[in-house]
Design a protein around this motif. Structure first.
Motif, PDB file in Angstrom:
ATOM      1  N   SER A  33       0.871  -1.173   0.000  1.00 22.46           N
ATOM      2  CA  SER A  33       0.000   0.000   0.000  1.00 22.46           C
ATOM      3  C   SER A  33       0.904   1.217   0.000  1.00 22.46           C
ATOM      4  O   SER A  33       1.811   1.316   0.824  1.00 22.46           O
ATOM      5  CB  SER A  33      -0.888   0.004   1.246  1.00 22.46           C
ATOM      6  N   LYS A  34       0.656   2.134  -0.945  1.00 20.15           N
ATOM      7  CA  LYS A  34       1.574   3.253  -1.136  1.00 20.15           C
ATOM      8  C   LYS A  34       0.784   4.505  -1.478  1.00 20.15           C
ATOM      9  O   LYS A  34      -0.113   4.470  -2.313  1.00 20.15           O
ATOM     10  CB  LYS A  34       2.520   2.883  -2.277  1.00 20.15           C
ATOM     11  N   PRO A  35       1.115   5.642  -0.846  1.00 21.29           N
ATOM     12  CA  PRO A  35       0.441   6.892  -1.194  1.00 21.29           C
ATOM     13  C   PRO A  35       0.712   7.274  -2.655  1.00 21.29           C
ATOM     14  O   PRO A  35       1.803   7.041  -3.172  1.00 21.29           O
ATOM     15  CB  PRO A  35       1.066   7.931  -0.259  1.00 21.29           C
ATOM     16  N   PHE A  36      -0.299   7.851  -3.280  1.00 22.45           N
ATOM     17  CA  PHE A  36      -0.197   8.232  -4.686  1.00 22.45           C
ATOM     18  C   PHE A  36      -0.960   9.536  -4.884  1.00 22.45           C
ATOM     19  O   PHE A  36      -2.139   9.640  -4.531  1.00 22.45           O
ATOM     20  CB  PHE A  36      -0.786   7.127  -5.572  1.00 22.45           C
ATOM     21  N   GLU A  37      -0.290  10.523  -5.446  1.00 26.74           N
ATOM     22  CA  GLU A  37      -0.900  11.841  -5.674  1.00 26.74           C
ATOM     23  C   GLU A  37      -1.674  11.832  -6.992  1.00 26.74           C
ATOM     24  O   GLU A  37      -1.120  11.514  -8.042  1.00 26.74           O
ATOM     25  CB  GLU A  37       0.189  12.913  -5.717  1.00 26.74           C
TER      26      GLU A  37
END
Length: 118
Positions: free
Chosen positions: A81-85
């Motif tokens: 799970s990874k933040p993505f703009e």
């Protein structure tokens, strides 16, 4: 499951190695949730590769796991799970990656917004 890929560090090292050769990785475009997310955000194969290259052990949410379904070849699977703009704000990506037992190849099984299907 490959014994040499049980640690997330070893797994990500193999993923990064595969990403260096266009013929050593692929993402599953036939999955509607992947295709919808990638086309909806105008992402290219290079964009996906960049996101994968920045994965670290802190992004791991599951794994190692066996992918031993009879309809697929055996392999080692991790979920991240990874933040993505995005244009509308920050979301979390759900990324599921498999490395088959018998080859140095990386398959991006899932690449879409966390909690979203289709």
């Amino acid at each position: 499951m490959r014994k040499d890929l049980k640690s997330v560090h070893a797994f990500l090292e193999m993923v990064r190695s595969c990403l260096q050769d266009e013929d050593s990785w692929d993402w599953l475009t036939r999955r509607p949730e992947n295709r919808s997310f990638v086309t909806g955000h105008g992402l290219s194969r290079a964009d996906i590769r960049r996101e994968l290259e920045t994965l670290s052990s802190k992004h791991r949410t599951q794994g190692p796991m066996d992918d031993d379904a009879m309809c697929r070849e055996a392999g080692t699977v991790f979920v991240f799970s990874k933040p993505f703009e995005t244009e509308t704000g920050l979301i979390n990506l759900y990324i599921k990656i498999k490395i088959p037992d018998d080859e140095p190849f990386c398959i991006v099984v899932s690449f879409h917004e966390e909690g979203r299907v289709g």
